[in-house]
Design an enzyme around this catalytic site. Structure first.
Site, PDB file in Angstrom:
ATOM      1  N   SER A  51      -8.573  83.912 -68.819  1.00  0.00           N
ATOM      2  CA  SER A  51      -8.569  84.138 -70.170  1.00  0.00           C
ATOM      3  C   SER A  51      -7.542  84.696 -71.416  1.00  0.00           C
ATOM      4  O   SER A  51      -6.386  85.429 -70.400  1.00  0.00           O
ATOM      5  CB  SER A  51     -10.178  85.664 -69.921  1.00  0.00           C
ATOM      6  OG  SER A  51     -11.060  84.570 -68.698  1.00  0.00           O
TER       7      SER A  51
HETATM    8  N1  SAH Z   1     -10.683  84.407 -63.459  1.00  0.00           N
HETATM    9  C1  SAH Z   1      -9.534  82.825 -63.783  1.00  0.00           C
HETATM   10  C2  SAH Z   1      -9.873  82.651 -64.820  1.00  0.00           C
HETATM   11  C3  SAH Z   1     -10.532  81.369 -64.356  1.00  0.00           C
HETATM   12  S1  SAH Z   1     -11.790  80.344 -65.505  1.00  0.00           S
HETATM   13  C4  SAH Z   1      -7.944  83.389 -64.457  1.00  0.00           C
HETATM   14  O1  SAH Z   1      -7.947  84.880 -64.428  1.00  0.00           O
HETATM   15  O2  SAH Z   1      -7.701  82.765 -64.350  1.00  0.00           O
HETATM   16  C5  SAH Z   1     -12.948  80.194 -64.140  1.00  0.00           C
HETATM   17  C6  SAH Z   1     -12.588  79.301 -63.078  1.00  0.00           C
HETATM   18  O3  SAH Z   1     -13.568  79.273 -62.156  1.00  0.00           O
HETATM   19  C7  SAH Z   1     -12.283  77.731 -62.527  1.00  0.00           C
HETATM   20  O4  SAH Z   1     -11.169  77.464 -62.610  1.00  0.00           O
HETATM   21  C8  SAH Z   1     -13.332  76.963 -62.277  1.00  0.00           C
HETATM   22  O5  SAH Z   1     -12.726  75.919 -61.670  1.00  0.00           O
HETATM   23  C9  SAH Z   1     -13.919  78.448 -61.942  1.00  0.00           C
HETATM   24  N2  SAH Z   1     -14.869  77.460 -61.189  1.00  0.00           N
HETATM   25  C10 SAH Z   1     -16.423  77.433 -62.004  1.00  0.00           C
HETATM   26  N3  SAH Z   1     -18.215  76.988 -61.179  1.00  0.00           N
HETATM   27  C11 SAH Z   1     -17.223  77.967 -59.981  1.00  0.00           C
HETATM   28  C12 SAH Z   1     -18.112  77.840 -58.756  1.00  0.00           C
HETATM   29  N4  SAH Z   1     -19.323  77.854 -58.718  1.00  0.00           N
HETATM   30  N5  SAH Z   1     -18.013  79.020 -57.704  1.00  0.00           N
HETATM   31  C13 SAH Z   1     -15.756  79.147 -57.457  1.00  0.00           C
HETATM   32  N6  SAH Z   1     -15.371  78.754 -58.803  1.00  0.00           N
HETATM   33  C14 SAH Z   1     -15.221  78.206 -60.222  1.00  0.00           C
END
Ligand code: SAH
Length: 203
Positions: A52
């Site tokens: 993000s």
């Molecule tokens: N917080 C992260 C942003 C990641 S984007 C950062 O600081 O970089 C969102 C992430 O959620 C992705 O990596 C995706 O693979 C994960 N995601 C999606 N569905 C999910 C689920 N059901 N359980 C765990 N992670 C999930």
């Protein structure tokens, strides 16, 4: 980044500002976008996922009112950046990533940066982390169509959850939920665009 993107947009919590001054965002993003690490934008982190924009990380962290004694759950580890920011402020961070490759990389990077209070699990965040529940706060960084019930159940009395909710192809709404006397009060904040909350990545 902190002055022009966060303070200028009314992020006021000093612990959040200090944490974001401290965490080396450039060490958590892939090499090809490293030069953009402190820009006012989300960035690709591989496997079709994104880290993000710094302002959104700051906003979500401030919204849960983080305190040093807290135990926080994050869903969607991605690069590990949000988890590191939380790790600078609160006592314990538990973060779940569904894409194994990303989870493993974040785990390695966070360990290398010395975040001993952050634990990464590969799995489906829909289910939360029951063995460690309840949590003082929960930050969800992928967008489900509705708020997963297990996460509501794992939120402590008086705790806050911030989560983007809505159809995956459109913009979603950022919501803040608060558990008071066992009941959930929801406030809708503003439109956002997050990657989808998936459930079928793990077979
Ligand atoms: N917080 C992260 C942003 C990641 S984007 C950062 O600081 O970089 C969102 C992430 O959620 C992705 O990596 C995706 O693979 C994960 N995601 C999606 N569905 C999910 C689920 N059901 N359980 C765990 N992670 C999930």
């Amino acid at each position: 980044m902190v002055k022009s993107q966060l303070e200028a947009r009314e992020i006021k919590n000093n612990a959040v500002l200090q944490a974001m001054l401290k965490v080396p965002r450039h060490q958590l993003v892939p090499g090809d976008v490293r030069h953009l690490a402190y820009e006012d934008t989300p960035l690709p982190i591989g496997n079709g996922q994104t880290i993000s924009q710094p302002y959104i990380v700051a906003f979500m962290t401030e919204a849960i009112d983080p305190k040093p004694e807290m135990k926080v759950l994050e869903i969607g580890t991605g690069s590990g950046y949000q988890a590191a920011v939380l790790g600078e402020i609160v006592k314990d961070v538990f973060t779940i990533e569904i894409v194994e490759e990303l989870g493993k990389k974040a785990q390695k990077d966070l360990a290398q940066l010395g975040y001993k209070n952050v634990q990464v699990r590969i799995g489906d965040g829909y289910l939360g982390w029951p063995e460690e529940a309840p949590f003082d706060a929960i930050i969800v960084t992928a967008a489900p169509e509705r708020v997963p019930q297990p996460l509501i159940d794992q939120l402590k009395e008086g705790g806050k959850m911030i989560i983007p909710v809505g159809p995956t192809s459109n913009t979603q709404e950022l919501r803040i939920l608060e558990k008071k006397k066992g009941k959930i009060r929801t406030k809708v904040l503003f439109p956002v665009r997050f990657v989808p909350f998936t459930r079928d990545t793990l077979k």
